[in-house]
Motif scaffolding. Structure first.
Motif, PDB file in Angstrom:
ATOM      1  N   SER A  84     -90.560  75.370  41.090  1.00  0.00           N
ATOM      2  CA  SER A  84     -91.961  75.115  40.743  1.00  0.00           C
ATOM      3  C   SER A  84     -92.331  73.635  40.819  1.00  0.00           C
ATOM      4  CB  SER A  84     -92.277  75.694  39.363  1.00  0.00           C
ATOM      5  OG  SER A  84     -92.277  77.113  39.457  1.00  0.00           O
ATOM      6  N   PHE A  85     -91.336  72.731  40.788  1.00  0.00           N
ATOM      7  CA  PHE A  85     -91.614  71.328  41.085  1.00  0.00           C
ATOM      8  C   PHE A  85     -92.175  71.221  42.499  1.00  0.00           C
ATOM      9  CE2 PHE A  85     -88.403  70.604  37.758  1.00  0.00           C
ATOM     10  CZ  PHE A  85     -88.982  69.568  37.039  1.00  0.00           C
ATOM     11  N   SER A  86     -91.546  71.947  43.428  1.00  0.00           N
ATOM     12  CA  SER A  86     -92.005  71.941  44.823  1.00  0.00           C
ATOM     13  C   SER A  86     -93.386  72.571  44.949  1.00  0.00           C
ATOM     14  CB  SER A  86     -91.014  72.689  45.719  1.00  0.00           C
ATOM     15  OG  SER A  86     -89.761  72.054  45.697  1.00  0.00           O
ATOM     16  N   HIS A  87     -93.634  73.650  44.220  1.00  0.00           N
ATOM     17  CA  HIS A  87     -94.957  74.286  44.254  1.00  0.00           C
ATOM     18  C   HIS A  87     -96.037  73.298  43.820  1.00  0.00           C
ATOM     19  CE1 HIS A  87     -93.242  78.054  45.300  1.00  0.00           C
ATOM     20  NE2 HIS A  87     -92.923  78.461  44.087  1.00  0.00           N
ATOM     21  N   ALA A  88     -95.788  72.577  42.726  1.00  0.00           N
ATOM     22  CA  ALA A  88     -96.779  71.611  42.238  1.00  0.00           C
ATOM     23  C   ALA A  88     -97.008  70.506  43.259  1.00  0.00           C
ATOM     24  CB  ALA A  88     -96.333  71.034  40.899  1.00  0.00           C
ATOM     25  N   SER A  89     -95.931  69.993  43.837  1.00  0.00           N
ATOM     26  CA  SER A  89     -96.062  68.939  44.856  1.00  0.00           C
ATOM     27  C   SER A  89     -96.839  69.427  46.068  1.00  0.00           C
ATOM     28  CB  SER A  89     -94.684  68.451  45.293  1.00  0.00           C
ATOM     29  OG  SER A  89     -94.058  67.754  44.261  1.00  0.00           O
TER      30      SER A  89
END
Length: 165
Positions: A84-89
């Motif tokens: 989800s870090f990647s999703h936010a980015s």
């Protein structure tokens, strides 16, 4: 008990509810819908929607509907699942989403500064240690970062490749 926190502090009147088979949004509440349900409603023209993005979901599916989204909840089902870090980015940097991104699930105190750097703007916090530290205004972290981020650097003297331009 879940409390919603952002950089302004704890929010007392948050209307958003993650809808499940057992839990539905009531009066004066707004639903956060699973991705498939969100896509159906957005395709039908509904606006001001909340959507829940699970780690395995394709966040790029939101691209045609960004103007209809009021809140994106990115799920952290376990402390060791960082997708989800990647999703936010992706939402911030590539898709240009400017609305609220909320971390939900296993939100611990240590990754909150990193979540902020990735573009997450609010947090549904249940962890007792995280709640206590946020109430005390104690966020962990380090001042120096080597990777670029969705959040612009406040240090004008830092290396340009560390800042968002």
């Amino acid at each position: 008990m879940t409390r919603i926190w952002n950089e302004a502090g704890f929010q007392s009147d948050d209307p958003w509810v993650i809808e499940t088979e057992e839990t539905k949004a009531g009066n004066n509440e707004k639903p956060i819908l699973p991705l498939a349900t969100f896509l159906e409603k957005a395709e039908a023209g509904e606006t001001n929607l909340g959507v829940l993005i699970l780690p395995a979901d394709n966040v790029r599916a939101l691209a045609p509907y960004l103007d209809r989204i009021a809140l994106v909840a990115v799920s952290f089902p376990a402390f060791n699942d960082g997708r989800s870090f990647s999703h936010a980015s992706l939402l911030r940097e590539r898709l240009g989403f400017e609305g609220e991104i909320r971390a939900v699930g296993d939100v611990l105190i240590d990754p909150i500064p990193l979540m902020l750097r990735c573009g997450i703007s609010s947090f549904a916090v249940t962890n007792a240690t995280a709640l206590k530290r946020l109430e005390e205004g104690k966020l962990p972290g380090i001042d120096n970062h080597y990777q670029p981020t969705a959040r612009a650097s406040t240090d004008a003297k830092s290396y340009s490749w560390r800042r968002v331009s």
